[in-house]
Write a protein that holds these residues in place. Sequence first.
Motif, mmCIF file in Angstrom:
data_model
loop_
_atom_site.group_PDB
_atom_site.id
_atom_site.type_symbol
_atom_site.label_atom_id
_atom_site.label_comp_id
_atom_site.label_asym_id
_atom_site.label_seq_id
_atom_site.Cartn_x
_atom_site.Cartn_y
_atom_site.Cartn_z
ATOM 1 N N ARG A 230 30.796 38.622 7.460
ATOM 2 C CA ARG A 230 30.781 40.064 7.237
ATOM 3 C C ARG A 230 31.502 40.394 5.939
ATOM 4 O O ARG A 230 32.515 39.774 5.615
ATOM 5 C CB ARG A 230 31.447 40.775 8.411
ATOM 6 N N VAL A 231 30.980 41.424 5.201
ATOM 7 C CA VAL A 231 31.608 41.807 3.944
ATOM 8 C C VAL A 231 32.969 42.421 4.210
ATOM 9 O O VAL A 231 33.232 42.957 5.284
ATOM 10 C CB VAL A 231 30.717 42.788 3.152
ATOM 11 N N HIS A 232 33.828 42.348 3.205
ATOM 12 C CA HIS A 232 35.167 42.910 3.281
ATOM 13 C C HIS A 232 35.263 44.138 2.361
ATOM 14 O O HIS A 232 34.539 44.252 1.374
ATOM 15 C CB HIS A 232 36.208 41.878 2.855
ATOM 16 N N LYS A 233 36.147 45.047 2.710
ATOM 17 C CA LYS A 233 36.471 46.194 1.841
ATOM 18 C C LYS A 233 35.211 46.968 1.429
ATOM 19 O O LYS A 233 34.945 47.147 0.247
ATOM 20 C CB LYS A 233 37.231 45.719 0.606
ATOM 21 N N PHE A 234 34.452 47.388 2.394
ATOM 22 C CA PHE A 234 33.261 48.188 2.112
ATOM 23 C C PHE A 234 33.691 49.653 2.000
ATOM 24 O O PHE A 234 33.877 50.338 3.004
ATOM 25 C CB PHE A 234 32.248 47.974 3.233
ATOM 26 N N ASN A 235 33.880 50.146 0.744
ATOM 27 C CA ASN A 235 34.454 51.473 0.520
ATOM 28 C C ASN A 235 33.692 52.197 -0.597
ATOM 29 O O ASN A 235 33.185 51.568 -1.540
ATOM 30 C CB ASN A 235 35.928 51.373 0.103
ATOM 31 N N PRO A 236 33.624 53.530 -0.526
ATOM 32 C CA PRO A 236 33.097 54.307 -1.656
ATOM 33 C C PRO A 236 34.157 54.425 -2.738
ATOM 34 O O PRO A 236 35.338 54.621 -2.461
ATOM 35 C CB PRO A 236 32.787 55.668 -1.042
ATOM 36 N N ILE A 237 33.730 54.239 -3.998
ATOM 37 C CA ILE A 237 34.693 54.326 -5.097
ATOM 38 C C ILE A 237 34.380 55.505 -6.034
ATOM 39 O O ILE A 237 35.207 55.855 -6.888
ATOM 40 C CB ILE A 237 34.726 53.010 -5.906
ATOM 41 N N ASP A 238 33.185 56.102 -5.859
ATOM 42 C CA ASP A 238 32.855 57.276 -6.688
ATOM 43 C C ASP A 238 31.860 58.136 -5.897
ATOM 44 O O ASP A 238 30.731 57.704 -5.640
ATOM 45 C CB ASP A 238 32.247 56.819 -8.013
ATOM 46 N N VAL A 239 32.292 59.342 -5.525
ATOM 47 C CA VAL A 239 31.450 60.241 -4.722
ATOM 48 C C VAL A 239 31.047 61.434 -5.588
ATOM 49 O O VAL A 239 31.904 62.176 -6.086
ATOM 50 C CB VAL A 239 32.185 60.707 -3.452
ATOM 51 N N GLN A 240 29.732 61.615 -5.783
ATOM 52 C CA GLN A 240 29.171 62.712 -6.556
ATOM 53 C C GLN A 240 28.329 63.593 -5.634
ATOM 54 O O GLN A 240 28.034 63.202 -4.493
ATOM 55 C CB GLN A 240 28.320 62.160 -7.706
ATOM 56 N N VAL A 245 28.816 55.735 -5.052
ATOM 57 C CA VAL A 245 28.963 54.347 -5.512
ATOM 58 C C VAL A 245 29.879 53.620 -4.539
ATOM 59 O O VAL A 245 31.000 54.078 -4.269
ATOM 60 C CB VAL A 245 29.531 54.277 -6.942
ATOM 61 N N PHE A 246 29.361 52.497 -3.988
ATOM 62 C CA PHE A 246 30.132 51.707 -3.032
ATOM 63 C C PHE A 246 30.599 50.394 -3.676
ATOM 64 O O PHE A 246 29.983 49.892 -4.618
ATOM 65 C CB PHE A 246 29.291 51.380 -1.786
ATOM 66 N N GLU A 247 31.642 49.861 -3.097
ATOM 67 C CA GLU A 247 32.164 48.555 -3.529
ATOM 68 C C GLU A 247 32.498 47.724 -2.288
ATOM 69 O O GLU A 247 32.996 48.247 -1.300
ATOM 70 C CB GLU A 247 33.426 48.741 -4.382
ATOM 71 N N TRP A 248 32.193 46.428 -2.364
ATOM 72 C CA TRP A 248 32.514 45.521 -1.251
ATOM 73 C C TRP A 248 32.731 44.110 -1.804
ATOM 74 O O TRP A 248 32.474 43.846 -2.991
ATOM 75 C CB TRP A 248 31.397 45.523 -0.216
ATOM 76 N N SER A 249 33.182 43.258 -0.944
ATOM 77 C CA SER A 249 33.408 41.855 -1.339
ATOM 78 C C SER A 249 33.060 40.935 -0.175
ATOM 79 O O SER A 249 33.134 41.330 0.994
ATOM 80 C CB SER A 249 34.867 41.624 -1.756
ATOM 81 N N GLN A 261 20.791 38.476 -1.562
ATOM 82 C CA GLN A 261 20.827 39.933 -1.706
ATOM 83 C C GLN A 261 21.756 40.526 -0.657
ATOM 84 O O GLN A 261 22.116 39.879 0.328
ATOM 85 C CB GLN A 261 19.431 40.532 -1.530
ATOM 86 N N PHE A 262 22.134 41.796 -0.875
ATOM 87 C CA PHE A 262 22.859 42.600 0.098
ATOM 88 C C PHE A 262 21.966 43.788 0.472
ATOM 89 O O PHE A 262 21.330 44.382 -0.409
ATOM 90 C CB PHE A 262 24.183 43.112 -0.469
#
Length: 276
Positions: A230-240, A245-249, A261-262
């Motif tokens: 499972r991906v880690h740190k699935f968070n939005p980093i820029d909300v318009q 814009v999401f970021e994960w690792s 792919q994701f």
Amino acid sequence: MVHVLIDDLMSGVEYNFQIQVISYSLLSEISSLQVRTMPLIQSEIFIVSGLDPNEKNSVTLTYTPTPQSQRIKFDHYRFSIGDPSIPEKEKLANDTNRKVTFSGLMAGRLYNIKMWTVSGGVASQPIQRQDRLHPEAITMLNATKITDTEIALSWDKPQGEFTSFEVQYLVDNNYAANITNDLHITITDLKPHRNYTFTVVVRSGTELSVLRNSVPVSAVFTTEESVPGRVHKFNPIDVQPSEIVFEWSLPIAEQNGVITQFSISYSLEGGSQSQV
């Protein structure tokens, strides 16, 4: 039977004993007996070759001399490897080349090495030590079955004598070793899509009876791919107003294969349709 102790004799020397019976003034004929005393040995044996895993069929010994004096006499040294098929060897007492080599030995076998001093065919008490030659190594290491968490290994039967096999490998940078008497083993609890280096060492003997190991033989095998983590740190980093814009690792240790792919699924809150 009459027993008489004749002491304070020299070792390794032949004595001529004469016995005569006296009855008053009458004398019997003389009976003679030649007896050689047992020689002494004050030497030590050292193994100077044969302990290298690459030297599997011969062993070379060296020894310290037994000093001769007026009371210690002998002609030569005698050496035995404890195998009836391997002839004994001899060295003259004054031979300055104090090195003896036994060849044609069997890899992995335990040998009982003995040494005597000999005077006129009479041998001293032996000094002895036991040592074992290194066993032969295997010649091939194959993987007969590979899954995402298991690898089944097999190898050939080595020449000579051996007791068991030690299979060595690393799991999460921790050393692991399994001992088996078979020509195969299955290693479990592995991680998917990892390169594992397996090393097989042939063992002859035990820790209590002179253990010797062969030259190691290694091979690299890769486990199959599996379900990624499972991906880690699935968070939005820029909300318009109209985009996010999401970021994960996903750590390498949890990828379990080649990531192609994701996929991100989303829908309106309370909606029944979703997009990917």
